[in-house]
Design a protein around this motif. Structure first.
Motif, PDB file in Angstrom:
ATOM      1  N   TRP B 278     -13.487  15.758   0.913  1.00  0.00           N
ATOM      2  CA  TRP B 278     -13.258  15.260  -0.449  1.00  0.00           C
ATOM      3  C   TRP B 278     -12.326  16.204  -1.195  1.00  0.00           C
ATOM      4  O   TRP B 278     -12.340  17.411  -0.973  1.00  0.00           O
ATOM      5  CB  TRP B 278     -14.575  15.195  -1.230  1.00  0.00           C
ATOM      6  N   ASP B 279     -11.558  15.624  -2.086  1.00  0.00           N
ATOM      7  CA  ASP B 279     -10.895  16.440  -3.104  1.00  0.00           C
ATOM      8  C   ASP B 279     -11.805  16.348  -4.330  1.00  0.00           C
ATOM      9  O   ASP B 279     -11.871  15.302  -4.978  1.00  0.00           O
ATOM     10  CB  ASP B 279      -9.502  15.855  -3.389  1.00  0.00           C
ATOM     11  N   PHE B 280     -12.509  17.444  -4.606  1.00  0.00           N
ATOM     12  CA  PHE B 280     -13.537  17.366  -5.648  1.00  0.00           C
ATOM     13  C   PHE B 280     -12.963  17.260  -7.060  1.00  0.00           C
ATOM     14  O   PHE B 280     -13.682  17.005  -8.017  1.00  0.00           O
ATOM     15  CB  PHE B 280     -14.485  18.564  -5.548  1.00  0.00           C
ATOM     16  N   GLY B 281     -11.671  17.495  -7.186  1.00  0.00           N
ATOM     17  CA  GLY B 281     -11.063  17.293  -8.499  1.00  0.00           C
ATOM     18  C   GLY B 281     -11.370  18.428  -9.456  1.00  0.00           C
ATOM     19  O   GLY B 281     -11.831  19.499  -9.058  1.00  0.00           O
ATOM     20  N   GLU B 282     -11.167  18.140 -10.729  1.00  0.00           N
ATOM     21  CA  GLU B 282     -11.176  19.237 -11.703  1.00  0.00           C
ATOM     22  C   GLU B 282     -12.570  19.629 -12.190  1.00  0.00           C
ATOM     23  O   GLU B 282     -12.713  20.568 -12.953  1.00  0.00           O
ATOM     24  CB  GLU B 282     -10.297  18.877 -12.900  1.00  0.00           C
ATOM     25  N   TYR B 283     -13.604  18.884 -11.761  1.00  0.00           N
ATOM     26  CA  TYR B 283     -14.941  19.173 -12.304  1.00  0.00           C
ATOM     27  C   TYR B 283     -15.871  19.843 -11.297  1.00  0.00           C
ATOM     28  O   TYR B 283     -17.081  19.850 -11.474  1.00  0.00           O
ATOM     29  CB  TYR B 283     -15.584  17.889 -12.822  1.00  0.00           C
ATOM     30  N   ALA B 284     -15.284  20.387 -10.258  1.00  0.00           N
ATOM     31  CA  ALA B 284     -16.106  20.904  -9.160  1.00  0.00           C
ATOM     32  C   ALA B 284     -16.972  22.085  -9.565  1.00  0.00           C
ATOM     33  O   ALA B 284     -17.886  22.462  -8.829  1.00  0.00           O
ATOM     34  CB  ALA B 284     -15.216  21.290  -7.982  1.00  0.00           C
ATOM     35  N   THR B 285     -16.710  22.662 -10.715  1.00  0.00           N
ATOM     36  CA  THR B 285     -17.537  23.807 -11.123  1.00  0.00           C
ATOM     37  C   THR B 285     -18.435  23.462 -12.304  1.00  0.00           C
ATOM     38  O   THR B 285     -19.141  24.323 -12.813  1.00  0.00           O
ATOM     39  CB  THR B 285     -16.648  25.011 -11.516  1.00  0.00           C
ATOM     40  N   ALA B 286     -18.415  22.218 -12.745  1.00  0.00           N
ATOM     41  CA  ALA B 286     -19.250  21.853 -13.898  1.00  0.00           C
ATOM     42  C   ALA B 286     -20.722  22.071 -13.572  1.00  0.00           C
ATOM     43  O   ALA B 286     -21.154  21.938 -12.425  1.00  0.00           O
ATOM     44  CB  ALA B 286     -19.010  20.392 -14.266  1.00  0.00           C
ATOM     45  N   SER B 287     -21.482  22.431 -14.586  1.00  0.00           N
ATOM     46  CA  SER B 287     -22.901  22.744 -14.382  1.00  0.00           C
ATOM     47  C   SER B 287     -23.666  22.416 -15.655  1.00  0.00           C
ATOM     48  O   SER B 287     -23.068  22.118 -16.692  1.00  0.00           O
ATOM     49  CB  SER B 287     -23.056  24.236 -14.079  1.00  0.00           C
ATOM     50  N   ASP B 288     -24.979  22.536 -15.584  1.00  0.00           N
ATOM     51  CA  ASP B 288     -25.790  22.366 -16.792  1.00  0.00           C
ATOM     52  C   ASP B 288     -25.301  23.305 -17.881  1.00  0.00           C
ATOM     53  O   ASP B 288     -25.243  22.934 -19.056  1.00  0.00           O
ATOM     54  CB  ASP B 288     -27.256  22.686 -16.484  1.00  0.00           C
ATOM     55  N   ALA B 289     -24.956  24.531 -17.471  1.00  0.00           N
ATOM     56  CA  ALA B 289     -24.538  25.524 -18.467  1.00  0.00           C
ATOM     57  C   ALA B 289     -23.223  25.111 -19.121  1.00  0.00           C
ATOM     58  O   ALA B 289     -23.064  25.234 -20.344  1.00  0.00           O
ATOM     59  CB  ALA B 289     -24.406  26.903 -17.813  1.00  0.00           C
TER      60      ALA B 289
END
Ligand code: FES
Ligand code: FES
Lengths: 159, 714
Positions: B278-289
């Motif tokens: 997959w190309d995870f795109g620009e949100y691959a590091t998004a988290s609850d925090a």
């Protein structure tokens, strides 16, 4: 070819021995009443009877039921009349969307076969099927009516 | 039990009898020699033997609209209810006939309340046509004829005709220009608890749901979508599965890959064996925090648009003798319908496309399918199936249709049934928005609430699902209940921080309901801070005649609020209007030292103006309470590495049977308006429960679910 006994009838299916019973029922035999909800034994939507025991068919390989008697929701009613649990379910208008209900009904029928007069606590403990719509109160009411031996016809529409 | 009910039960209790649903699977050949019914109008078909079939435009997901709308039609038709059944109107026919059934969208608790007028008129119009046909045959004045249970009588000549005998002539007449509707107080069929049409089939395990589609030569598909929202499929190595038994095809599309096989199990097993990049795109590091930081930044923004301002707004807080402030949070929550998303699509050799799906909007499914397939809409038909739960998941978002059509296009001429695995369903929803709200109350020297300022940071559902409906920066679903408080507070301001993030949000049963939790807990905080009884404060803030008062009083009366609760038990109260109805709730709990919360009772009073099927309305109240107790105690969807963490019910608990309180429902319809039932019952559950927990423990719960506060159901 695997030989199965489902709802009192012999069936032969050509599937891998580790195929879950659920998918043999649904996709090979077109017995679509038994439902997929989680695939991991959590929800009970796939509950059938194997030699009378409530069994989650999504985690039961078909090889485990060879030589055993499988009963599904389609085989619960008699030729002429519904099973008492089905009658109570109609009288109490238990289902909402109804998707969990075949599993719920099979679990209820298995419980009552073992223990025809379960207490409220025993019902709560034994019936761990999940229902997203929230039919909890009516499942309890219908079960209480069945456990008390009350003819189920009264139900919700007494007035 | 009256005779008609006995007949109904008798019919339905005999196996194979009384089945009311007809689904058009080619496999299930209809019995021949069935005399065709006459279409008296688009809404009403009448068989020669007087059976009446009512066409229903809205979807059925367990809420009872399928039956309630038929009740309203039958009420005005004056037919024999024991001979009425219903079928879904066809989306394709709707298109070709210029929408005779109005909108098919089923959401917002609108099914009955927004169509009651025209479905009742349809019933009344057909009645008039049937009477006119009989009168013409007898050559008498229609006004001299009467109708009872589908039999038309002319008293003077002692003649009678059954509806089935004149249906064909009636169908040729023009509908009357005016129809006089029955007064609700005179209702015979509506307003009464009638058995739901769909229950017998559901109890028998009949194949009525979208996932039960069964067609000749049908194959099955399982899907994997990019784990991170917004990502894309890069490449798939399918060499390990291409030769597997039963596998027909691997379908690659923008953000998903699917395997088609001769059973769903084989498709899904093969899917697990694919090597997917997959190309995870620009949100691959998004988290609850990072999501919390986004919401918190929203609260800090000092240039927010205002959803409401009255009096001097927030500036009145400066003159308050005392202020109170609190911040509340609610998490993302998935719909988790028991039936996963599903769509069966069949590109037929004659150039048409047929779909079988569980949809809350047959028209949207048709339009989506046509667009995806590049076909004119007239060439597409959607067979609306029973939904295994909806709760808002299957309306505005038609992702399952896009996928079903895209996948089936790979095998023209073959019906393909797509069903999502539970993990896909849990991790690719349109979640109830997470939201963070700060509320500030201003009290005068006497402790009266004179000002309230709320700042709401919340993703916009409309922005995601219906951007054309966003005419201003304010999404009403994000601010309601705070922006339209019934409480008399002279100075009010509500600011809205639209902070969308990458998690798709959607209409989750009673959209905007988080605000009822915030408002009603915060009002409780004000009551506590000013030494007032929570019920008394609410009544003090509500104008005389406000319908919120009456439901509050009804719930409080049923709970014996004025008397102390039994030893060890504590009560919480809440009120909220929404979806056309007024609701109030009292919840009674006891809480052990170990944090076990026993919910003993939940009392809901609801004023929906009119009630069409009381028993179904009670069922909706019970269901809403179970649904929301599960959410309040257990449910959240959390985000790590851009993706939803929870994959199945072991991480997303539903309320257990033993955790269900005794529910008492007070239907207190006051007449004169039409409110909904599918959602309003959800509004007061979280605040009434949290207020009860406060009464029991002194702990104010300002974020959900309760499991993070060491509280669990006993
Ligand atoms: S599908 Fe078998 S337990 Fe859920
Ligand atoms: S009735 Fe819908 S999930 Fe149980």
């Amino acid at each position: 070819m695997l030989k199965l006994n489902i709802n009192g009838r012999p069936h032969q299916v050509d599937v891998e021995a580790d195929t879950p019973l659920l998918w043999v029922l649904r996709d090979q035999l077109q017995l679509l009443g038994t439902k997929y909800g989680c695939g991991v034994g959590e929800c009970g939507a796939c509950t059938v009877h194997v030699d009378g025991e409530a069994t989650r068919s999504c985690i039961t390989p078909v090889s485990a039921v060879l030589g055993k008697k499988v009963r599904t929701i389609e085989g619960l009613a008699g030729k002429k009349a519904l099973h008492p649990v089905q009658r109570a379910w109609i009288a109490h208008e238990v289902p909402q969307c109804g998707y969990c209900q075949p599993g719920m009904i099979m679990a209820a029928a298995a419980l009552l076969e073992k223990n025809p007069k379960p207490s409220a606590a025993q019902i709560d403990a034994a019936m761990d099927n999940l229902c997203r719509c929230g039919t909890h109160q009516r499942v309890r009411e219908a079960m209480a009516a069945l456990a008390s031996g009350e003819p189920s016809g009264g139900g919700r529409h007494g007035s | 039990m009256e005779a008609s009910r006995r007949n109904f039960l008798k019919a339905t209790l005999v196996l194979g009898g009384g089945l009311c649903l007809e689904f058009s699977f080619p496999l299930a050949a209809k019995t021949a020699a069935q005399a065709a019914p006459t279409e008296v109008s688009a809404w009403i078909l009448i068989h020669p033997d007087d059976r009446v079939v009512v066409r229903i435009a809205r979807s059925e997901m367990g809420q009872g609209t399928f039956t309630a709308l038929a009740q309203l039609v039958a009420e005005e038709l004056d037919c024999d209810w024991d001979r009425v059944s219903a079928e879904f109107a066809s989306p394709n026919e709707s298109l070709r006939r210029n929408r005779p059934w109005g909108p098919m969208l089923t959401g917002g608790s609108l099914g009955v309340r927004s169509s009651q007028d025209y479905v009742r008129r349809a019933g009344g119009a057909a009645r008039a046509m049937l009477v006119a046909a009989a009168a013409a045959r007898w050559q008498v004045d229609a006004a001299a004829c009467s109708v009872e249970r589908g039999v038309i009588r002319h008293a003077a000549s002692k003649r009678s005709l059954r509806y089935g005998e004149v249906a064909a002539e009636a169908a040729r007449l023009a509908p009357p220009s005016e129809v006089k509707l029955h007064e609700p107080k005179d209702w015979k069929i509506a307003g009464k608890s009638q058995h739901r049409f769909d229950i017998p089939d559901k109890v028998l395990g009949k194949p009525v749901f979208g996932v039960d589609a069964a067609l000749p030569g049908m194959v099955h598909a399982s899907i994997a979508q990019c784990p991170v929202f917004g990502g894309r499929l890069e490449r798939v190595d399918s060499s390990a599965v291409d030769q597997l038994r039963g596998v027909k095809k691997v379908v690659r599309a923008g953000d998903f890959v699917a395997v088609i096989a001769d059973s769903w199990w084989r498709a899904d097993q093969a899917l697990q064996k694919l090597k997917i990049e997959w190309d995870f795109g620009e949100y691959a590091t998004a988290s609850d925090a990072s999501i919390m930081a986004m919401l918190r930044e929203g609260l800090a923004d000092d240039k927010l648009p205002q959803a409401k301002k009255s009096g001097d707004g927030a500036s009145a807080l400066a003159s308050a003798a005392r202020t109170l402030q609190a911040e509340y949070f609610s998490p993302y929550i998935n719909h988790a319908t028991m039936e996963p998303q599903t769509c069966t699509a069949w590109f037929k050799n004659d150039g048409t496309l047929e779909l079988w799906t569980s949809t809350q909007d047959g028209e949207a499914s048709l339009a989506t399918a046509a667009k995806t397939a590049g076909l004119p809409p007239e060439k597409v038909e959607v067979h609306k199936m029973m939904l295994g739960g909806g709760f808002g998941r299957r309306g505005g978002s038609q992702d399952f249709v896009v996928q079903g059509v895209t996948i089936a296009r790979a095998l023209p001429g073959v019906p393909v049934k797509l069903m999502w695995s539970r993990a896909e369903d849990m991790q690719h929803g349109f979640y109830r928005p997470a939201s963070l709200v700060r509320m500030t109350a201003g009290l005068d020297a006497e402790g009266r609430l004179i000002a309230m300022h709320s700042v709401i940071a919340c993703p916009s559902i409309l922005k995601v699902l219906m951007p054309e409906a966003m005419k201003t920066p304010i999404d009403f679903t994000a601010v309601r209940t705070l922006s339209d408080m019934p409480y008399n507070v002279p100075h009010q301001q509500v600011d809205y921080a639209q902070r969308n993030g990458h998690v798709p949000v959607g209409f989750w049963r009673a959209p905007g309901q988080q605000n009822a939790y915030y408002r009603e807990c915060f009002i409780d905080e004000v009551a506590h801070a000013t030494g007032k009884d929570p019920l008394a404060l609410r009544l003090e803030l509500l104008a005389p005649g406000d319908k919120n008062r009456a439901v509050l009083e009804a719930a409080a009366w049923a709970a014996a609020w004025s008397k102390p609760a039994a030893a060890g038990r504590h009560r919480g109260i809440a009120v909220s209007d929404g979806f056309g109805s007024y609701t109030a709730m009292v919840i009674e709990v006891s809480v052990s030292a170990k944090g076990e919360v026993k919910v003993h009772r939940a009392i809901l009073a609801i004023d929906s103006g009119h009630v069409v099927n009381p028993d179904t309305c009670r069922a909706q109240a019970e269901g809403n309470i179970a649904f929301m107790l599960g959410a309040t105690f257990h449910q959240e969807n959390t985000v790590k590495d851009g993706r939803i963490v929870e994959s199945n019910f072991h991480q997303f608990h539903l309320l257990g049977l033993g955790e269900m309180p005794q529910v008492e429902v007070l239907l207190v319809p006051s007449g004169g308006f039409w409110g909904g039932h599918g959602e309003p019952g959800a509004l007061c559950v979280a605040p009434a429960l949290c207020n009860a927990i406060f009464a029991a423990t002194g702990r104010r719960i300002r974020s959900l679910p309760l499991k993070h506060h060491e509280l669990r159901p006993a």
